[in-house]
Scaffold this active site. Sequence first.
Site: not given
Length: 547
Positions: A207, A469
């Site tokens: 990320s 994610h």
Amino acid sequence: MNYVGLIIVLSCLWLTAIASDPDDPLLVQLPQGKLRGRDNGNYYSYESIPYAEPPLGDLRLEAPEPYKQTWSDIFDATKAPAHCLQWDQFTSGDDKLVGAEDCLTVSIYKPKNSSRSSYPVVAHIHGGAFMFGAAALNGHENVMREGKFILVKISYRLGPLGFASTGDTDLPGNYGLKDQRLALKWIRQNIASFGGEPENIVLIGHSAGGASVHLQMLREDFGKLAKAAISFSGNALDPWVVQEGGRGRAFELGRIVGCGLAEDSASLKKCLKTKPASDLVSAVRNFLIFSYVPFAPFGPVVEPSDAPEAFLTQEPSDVIKSGKFGQVPWAVTYVTEDGGYNAALLLAEWNRYGKSGTVIEDLNDRWFDWAPYLLFYRDSKKTIKDMDDYSRRLRQQYLGNRRFGIESYWDLQQLFTDILFKNSTQDSLDLHRKYGKSPAYAFVYDNPADTGIAQALTNRKDINFGTVHGDDYFLIFENAVRNLELRPDEQLISRNFINMLADFALSDHGVLKYGECVFKDNVGSEKFELLSIHKDGCENKQYVEFP
């Protein structure tokens, strides 16, 4: 000499002998002095080792200074790394202030493996939208169980303390990125003392950590710090990474904490240095329009070329086009529903204006207000009309004439995935295959976790979120947002990922492998070479556009 004096002298000699005992793996000699780590059964840990002077007082909002202190006593390296001061999205309640301003450390984890006298090294930059997160939140038990490499976790400044910028030489910003770079220099210079191989360092992150890895790689001398890099679900071209509008936010930060309407950047910085760090970080709440939206109000910026110790002076795409970046093997990745992390927030229940319901229902009336913040184009459009036109096109493209709601959530999640992650992953890879000289690899992961970030944010299990994610990355580094107990297929994938990192660090030619699959290089390729990783294995595929 009296009896007591003799005892003291003998005690000192005994302690010195222990401190210099080469057979004591917990005792490590560094230029600053000796430190002692912890024996954790199947691995050793050496935590919270400072690589920079504490960024306090006059050192706040400045580039980090290398750690200069020396230790007269043995440094205690058994304490878990502190969270850098942050307004944390995952802390419940109204007060989300967590951490300490003095936090610039590295933590080292070394496996016990009698078959190796030295180890390759994986340096790790944690995620958290440049706003929150911590080295300690990414577990290392899976990695240490495999015993393939030394892991080094990097802590760096976050939020306003790490990224406030007025866009000029007085307050240029990017302090968190400068922290990371100094930590990498420390690792390169000192890791051999822990049995690490300084010539075999791979830098990875997820990320914002993945975007940080890419940004570090855009430094032309990156190859002197690491031999390869992997960016999981984040890269420098993601729209939430390098943003415009930082100057306005910095002056607004000053106004919120009591600096008034500062005349210039120098006076603003001088005032910000006098305020309690907790006030600066708590001010983040004033930049959120609801929940934790936008999730990255402070982050990397383009600095003026004459800024002292400037880290990034061009847009990332321009750096890549110039060819003047770290020419090392690099992999960039995404998961099929990366945007679930952001979109899931809209499924939360809330009571607004006396009306209960889900946030997504209010999106029907607030799309033009909220979309620019949700998708990070608020500061990149020149006029309100441009902004509204783009918002309208996105809604039409993904939802047509349907309303926002539970039944259309999957399409909204795909919009978030494409705009915030997938499209820019393709754009980054495209630039690297055209302007890079070292291998550029990519994979897409599709294997949903039973629970993950989306379920953690919504507390809902009635929605099919897909592969969200972190569903891949947290198989390597355990995280509390997903099940720590892995399914049999996830156990195999976890081992494959860990072996992939170890082999990448040792490869002399930048070869990247996952299980039985060898990644294909994108440099010079007409079509995108994308490795698909899923429950049943892996396969190389070619695409004109990412799926």
